[in-house]
Design a protein around this motif. Structure first.
Motif, mmCIF file in Angstrom:
data_model
loop_
_atom_site.group_PDB
_atom_site.id
_atom_site.type_symbol
_atom_site.label_atom_id
_atom_site.label_comp_id
_atom_site.label_asym_id
_atom_site.label_seq_id
_atom_site.Cartn_x
_atom_site.Cartn_y
_atom_site.Cartn_z
ATOM 1 N N LEU A 120 45.351 28.200 21.343
ATOM 2 C CA LEU A 120 44.893 29.434 20.613
ATOM 3 C C LEU A 120 45.875 29.809 19.591
ATOM 4 N N GLN A 121 46.507 28.795 18.993
ATOM 5 C CA GLN A 121 47.563 29.000 17.792
ATOM 6 C C GLN A 121 47.239 27.973 16.796
ATOM 7 N N PRO A 122 47.619 28.137 15.668
ATOM 8 C CA PRO A 122 47.458 27.041 14.435
ATOM 9 C C PRO A 122 48.623 25.796 14.980
ATOM 10 N N CYS A 123 48.240 24.896 14.249
ATOM 11 C CA CYS A 123 49.213 23.489 14.554
ATOM 12 C C CYS A 123 50.494 23.935 14.110
ATOM 13 N N LYS A 181 37.852 17.752 13.017
ATOM 14 C CA LYS A 181 39.148 17.689 12.746
ATOM 15 C C LYS A 181 40.127 18.270 13.781
ATOM 16 N N PRO A 182 41.393 17.731 13.890
ATOM 17 C CA PRO A 182 42.351 17.890 14.866
ATOM 18 C C PRO A 182 42.768 19.458 15.068
ATOM 19 N N GLN A 183 42.702 20.060 14.009
ATOM 20 C CA GLN A 183 42.974 21.528 13.939
ATOM 21 C C GLN A 183 42.062 22.308 14.717
ATOM 22 N N LEU A 184 40.903 21.942 14.876
ATOM 23 C CA LEU A 184 39.915 22.812 15.697
ATOM 24 C C LEU A 184 40.446 22.592 17.161
ATOM 25 N N ASP A 185 40.651 21.223 17.529
ATOM 26 C CA ASP A 185 41.047 20.920 19.043
ATOM 27 C C ASP A 185 42.345 21.692 19.339
ATOM 28 N N LYS A 243 33.614 6.854 17.434
ATOM 29 C CA LYS A 243 33.417 7.787 18.222
ATOM 30 C C LYS A 243 34.398 9.078 18.010
ATOM 31 N N PHE A 244 35.640 8.663 17.393
ATOM 32 C CA PHE A 244 36.547 9.709 17.298
ATOM 33 C C PHE A 244 37.160 9.401 15.944
ATOM 34 N N PRO A 245 36.565 9.773 14.973
ATOM 35 C CA PRO A 245 37.004 9.250 13.483
ATOM 36 C C PRO A 245 38.198 9.996 13.034
ATOM 37 N N TYR A 246 38.625 10.982 13.501
ATOM 38 C CA TYR A 246 39.883 11.837 13.086
ATOM 39 C C TYR A 246 41.099 11.862 13.854
ATOM 40 N N GLY A 247 42.410 11.799 13.491
ATOM 41 C CA GLY A 247 43.451 11.316 14.186
ATOM 42 C C GLY A 247 44.470 12.339 13.843
ATOM 43 N N ARG A 284 41.937 31.642 16.745
ATOM 44 C CA ARG A 284 42.117 31.873 15.290
ATOM 45 C C ARG A 284 41.006 31.345 14.581
ATOM 46 N N ASN A 285 40.514 31.913 13.497
ATOM 47 C CA ASN A 285 39.526 31.274 12.727
ATOM 48 C C ASN A 285 40.016 30.070 11.896
ATOM 49 N N PRO A 286 39.424 29.217 11.963
ATOM 50 C CA PRO A 286 39.827 27.763 11.195
ATOM 51 C C PRO A 286 39.689 27.964 9.915
ATOM 52 N N THR A 287 38.902 28.862 9.236
ATOM 53 C CA THR A 287 38.775 29.170 7.947
ATOM 54 C C THR A 287 39.746 30.178 7.491
ATOM 55 N N ASP A 288 40.544 30.731 8.085
ATOM 56 C CA ASP A 288 41.827 31.470 7.887
ATOM 57 C C ASP A 288 42.961 30.949 6.994
ATOM 58 N N PRO A 289 43.293 31.479 5.963
ATOM 59 C CA PRO A 289 44.286 30.638 5.158
ATOM 60 C C PRO A 289 45.716 30.385 5.795
ATOM 61 N N ALA A 290 45.708 31.175 6.794
ATOM 62 C CA ALA A 290 47.168 30.905 7.746
ATOM 63 C C ALA A 290 46.948 29.482 8.568
ATOM 64 N N VAL A 291 45.855 29.266 8.734
ATOM 65 C CA VAL A 291 45.580 28.029 9.347
ATOM 66 C C VAL A 291 45.647 26.959 8.648
ATOM 67 N N PRO A 292 46.564 26.060 8.989
ATOM 68 C CA PRO A 292 46.724 24.705 8.197
ATOM 69 C C PRO A 292 45.573 23.902 8.275
#
Length: 64
Positions: free
Chosen positions: A51-54, A41-45, A26-30, A3-11
């Protein structure tokens, strides 16, 4: 197919109640819901791993 992270359906993590900034340079986002820290950003991981949004996204409460 990822999924594209810029897709509005992705939180967006910054609007999630579970998102936080860590004190680890070293790991600033949680994510408290999934209990991990990341360099990005965790959403990318989450998208990369599943292969799904959070599925734990919860909008931050509105300030009054």
């Amino acid at each position: 197919m990822s999924r594209n992270p810029t897709d509005p359906a992705v939180p967006d993590c910054t609007r999630c109640a579970h998102y936080h900034i860590t004190y680890d340079p070293k790991f600033p986002y949680g994510c408290r819901a999934l209990n991990f820290k990341s360099k990005r950003k965790p959403q990318l991981d989450v998208i990369e791993a599943s292969l799904q949004p959070c599925m734990t996204f919860m909008p931050k409460p509105r300030r009054t």
